[in-house]
Design an enzyme around this catalytic site. Structure first.
Site, PDB file in Angstrom:
ATOM      1  N   LYS A  10       0.824  -1.219   0.000  1.00 30.53           N
ATOM      2  CA  LYS A  10       0.000   0.000   0.000  1.00 30.53           C
ATOM      3  C   LYS A  10       0.861   1.274   0.000  1.00 30.53           C
ATOM      4  O   LYS A  10       0.572   2.203  -0.735  1.00 30.53           O
ATOM      5  CB  LYS A  10      -0.929   0.054   1.228  1.00 30.53           C
ATOM      6  CG  LYS A  10      -1.955  -1.045   1.309  1.00 30.53           C
ATOM      7  CD  LYS A  10      -2.935  -0.791   2.449  1.00 30.53           C
ATOM      8  CE  LYS A  10      -2.278  -0.685   3.814  1.00 30.53           C
ATOM      9  NZ  LYS A  10      -1.595  -1.926   4.270  1.00 30.53           N
ATOM     10  N   ARG A  85      -8.878   1.679   9.636  1.00 34.90           N
ATOM     11  CA  ARG A  85      -8.490   0.300   9.906  1.00 34.90           C
ATOM     12  C   ARG A  85      -9.497  -0.403  10.809  1.00 34.90           C
ATOM     13  O   ARG A  85      -9.307  -1.561  11.158  1.00 34.90           O
ATOM     14  CB  ARG A  85      -7.133   0.281  10.599  1.00 34.90           C
ATOM     15  CG  ARG A  85      -5.961  -0.012   9.657  1.00 34.90           C
ATOM     16  CD  ARG A  85      -4.726   0.157  10.502  1.00 34.90           C
ATOM     17  NE  ARG A  85      -3.573  -0.560  10.112  1.00 34.90           N
ATOM     18  CZ  ARG A  85      -2.547  -0.043   9.433  1.00 34.90           C
ATOM     19  NH1 ARG A  85      -2.611   1.174   8.955  1.00 34.90           N
ATOM     20  NH2 ARG A  85      -1.485  -0.750   9.227  1.00 34.90           N
ATOM     21  N   ARG A 135      12.125  -2.219  10.269  1.00 37.63           N
ATOM     22  CA  ARG A 135      11.167  -1.577  11.164  1.00 37.63           C
ATOM     23  C   ARG A 135      10.961  -2.459  12.384  1.00 37.63           C
ATOM     24  O   ARG A 135      10.870  -3.677  12.262  1.00 37.63           O
ATOM     25  CB  ARG A 135       9.826  -1.382  10.438  1.00 37.63           C
ATOM     26  CG  ARG A 135       9.628   0.023   9.926  1.00 37.63           C
ATOM     27  CD  ARG A 135       8.425   0.142   9.060  1.00 37.63           C
ATOM     28  NE  ARG A 135       7.172  -0.277   9.682  1.00 37.63           N
ATOM     29  CZ  ARG A 135       5.984  -0.122   9.099  1.00 37.63           C
ATOM     30  NH1 ARG A 135       5.894   0.424   7.901  1.00 37.63           N
ATOM     31  NH2 ARG A 135       4.888  -0.530   9.700  1.00 37.63           N
ATOM     32  N   ARG A 146       0.286  -8.293  13.721  1.00 35.85           N
ATOM     33  CA  ARG A 146      -0.307  -7.309  12.811  1.00 35.85           C
ATOM     34  C   ARG A 146      -1.255  -7.971  11.822  1.00 35.85           C
ATOM     35  O   ARG A 146      -2.307  -7.411  11.480  1.00 35.85           O
ATOM     36  CB  ARG A 146       0.796  -6.533  12.078  1.00 35.85           C
ATOM     37  CG  ARG A 146       1.507  -5.540  12.995  1.00 35.85           C
ATOM     38  CD  ARG A 146       2.821  -5.062  12.421  1.00 35.85           C
ATOM     39  NE  ARG A 146       2.639  -4.268  11.223  1.00 35.85           N
ATOM     40  CZ  ARG A 146       3.567  -4.161  10.262  1.00 35.85           C
ATOM     41  NH1 ARG A 146       4.705  -4.810  10.345  1.00 35.85           N
ATOM     42  NH2 ARG A 146       3.324  -3.404   9.224  1.00 35.85           N
TER      43      ARG A 146
HETATM   44  P1  AMP Z   1       1.479   1.027   8.698  1.00 32.39           P
HETATM   45  O1  AMP Z   1       2.686   1.810   8.349  1.00 32.39           O
HETATM   46  O2  AMP Z   1       0.254   1.469   7.966  1.00 32.39           O
HETATM   47  O3  AMP Z   1       1.708  -0.457   8.619  1.00 32.39           O
HETATM   48  O4  AMP Z   1       1.168   1.341  10.259  1.00 32.39           O
HETATM   49  C1  AMP Z   1       2.113   1.023  11.263  1.00 32.39           C
HETATM   50  C2  AMP Z   1       1.428   1.004  12.608  1.00 32.39           C
HETATM   51  O5  AMP Z   1       0.866   2.293  12.896  1.00 32.39           O
HETATM   52  C3  AMP Z   1       0.255   0.033  12.726  1.00 32.39           C
HETATM   53  O6  AMP Z   1       0.663  -1.295  13.000  1.00 32.39           O
HETATM   54  C4  AMP Z   1      -0.526   0.665  13.885  1.00 32.39           C
HETATM   55  O7  AMP Z   1       0.101   0.410  15.130  1.00 32.39           O
HETATM   56  C5  AMP Z   1      -0.373   2.156  13.587  1.00 32.39           C
HETATM   57  N1  AMP Z   1      -1.451   2.619  12.692  1.00 32.39           N
HETATM   58  C6  AMP Z   1      -1.346   3.063  11.413  1.00 32.39           C
HETATM   59  N2  AMP Z   1      -2.548   3.399  10.916  1.00 32.39           N
HETATM   60  C7  AMP Z   1      -3.454   3.169  11.904  1.00 32.39           C
HETATM   61  C8  AMP Z   1      -4.861   3.297  12.012  1.00 32.39           C
HETATM   62  N3  AMP Z   1      -5.610   3.743  10.978  1.00 32.39           N
HETATM   63  N4  AMP Z   1      -5.438   2.968  13.186  1.00 32.39           N
HETATM   64  C9  AMP Z   1      -4.720   2.538  14.227  1.00 32.39           C
HETATM   65  N5  AMP Z   1      -3.390   2.364  14.198  1.00 32.39           N
HETATM   66  C10 AMP Z   1      -2.759   2.679  13.047  1.00 32.39           C
END
Ligand code: AMP
Length: 199
Positions: A10, A85, A135, A146
């Site tokens: 994404k 999410r 990361r 996750r």
């Molecule tokens: P991502 O980079 O989109 O994989 O997001 C990394 C982490 O940020 C996720 O595993 C969550 O802990 C947090 N996060 C990102 N977007 C959201 C969201 N819309 N709602 C809640 N937590 C989020």
């Protein structure tokens, strides 16, 4: 809006598609990470959840996105990556968009098989302060959490947006350019499109 499990690509596609559409890509993960590296109160709060592979609570996330959507560069459209999410976030997003006079044009669900996801995430490196690092939340045990969180809390959004007639599923396996081409086709956009519009 881009929907799909962690590792579906994404973030990569959000950058390419937003560039082609001439709109900002708004990634909640990126905003949280910027706050974590900046040591802000929001970052300190979010880090605990992120490191555990859990979602940051809806109230914090929704307020953050609402502020971001009200910024000037989002007035002509935007692409959401990683938000919403949860169903609660989707419901709150609908309220914020109505207030701002926006609507969602399309939700693209990136479909990948789970083995591919684990392989992608465990070998992924990102650049932080000029250094290539893994990361914290790409460690195998956190990746498993996750994916579980995705299945339980985020996957139901697929049905939610399908019921609204907004969902298009995109095969996200294969080379980046091919996925981009499928995504642009699902948006009804020619490859060289430049006109703004919310996705
Ligand atoms: P991502 O980079 O989109 O994989 O997001 C990394 C982490 O940020 C996720 O595993 C969550 O802990 C947090 N996060 C990102 N977007 C959201 C969201 N819309 N709602 C809640 N937590 C989020």
């Amino acid at each position: 809006m881009l929907l799909g499990p962690p590792g579906a690509g994404k973030g990569t596609q959000a950058q390419i598609l937003a560039g082609a559409l001439g709109v900002p890509a708004i990634s909640t993960g990126d905003i949280f990470r910027a706050n974590v590296s900046g040591g802000t109160p929001l970052g300190l709060e979010a880090k605990v959840f992120m490191d555990a592979g859990d979602l940051v609570p809806d109230a914090i996330t929704v307020a953050m996105v609402k502020d971001r959507l009200a910024e000037a560069d989002a007035a002509g459209g935007f692409l959401l990556d990683g938000f919403p999410r949860t169903i609660a976030q989707a419901e709150q997003l609908a309220v914020s968009l109505t207030e701002l006079g926006h609507g969602l044009d399309r939700v693209l669900e990136f479909v990948v098989d789970e083995e591919e996801l684990v392989a992608r995430l465990s070998t992924r490196v990102v650049e932080v302060d000029g250094k290539q690092v893994q990361r914290e939340d790409d460690k195998p045990e956190t990746v498993r959490r996750r994916l579980e969180v995705y299945r339980e809390q985020t996957a139901p959004l697929s049905g939610f947006y399908e019921a609204e007639g907004l969902l298009a599923r995109v095969d996200a396996m294969g080379p980046v350019e091919e996925v981009t081409a499928r995504a642009m086709a699902a948006l009804g956009q020619p490859q060289t499109a430049g006109q703004p519009g919310a996705v």
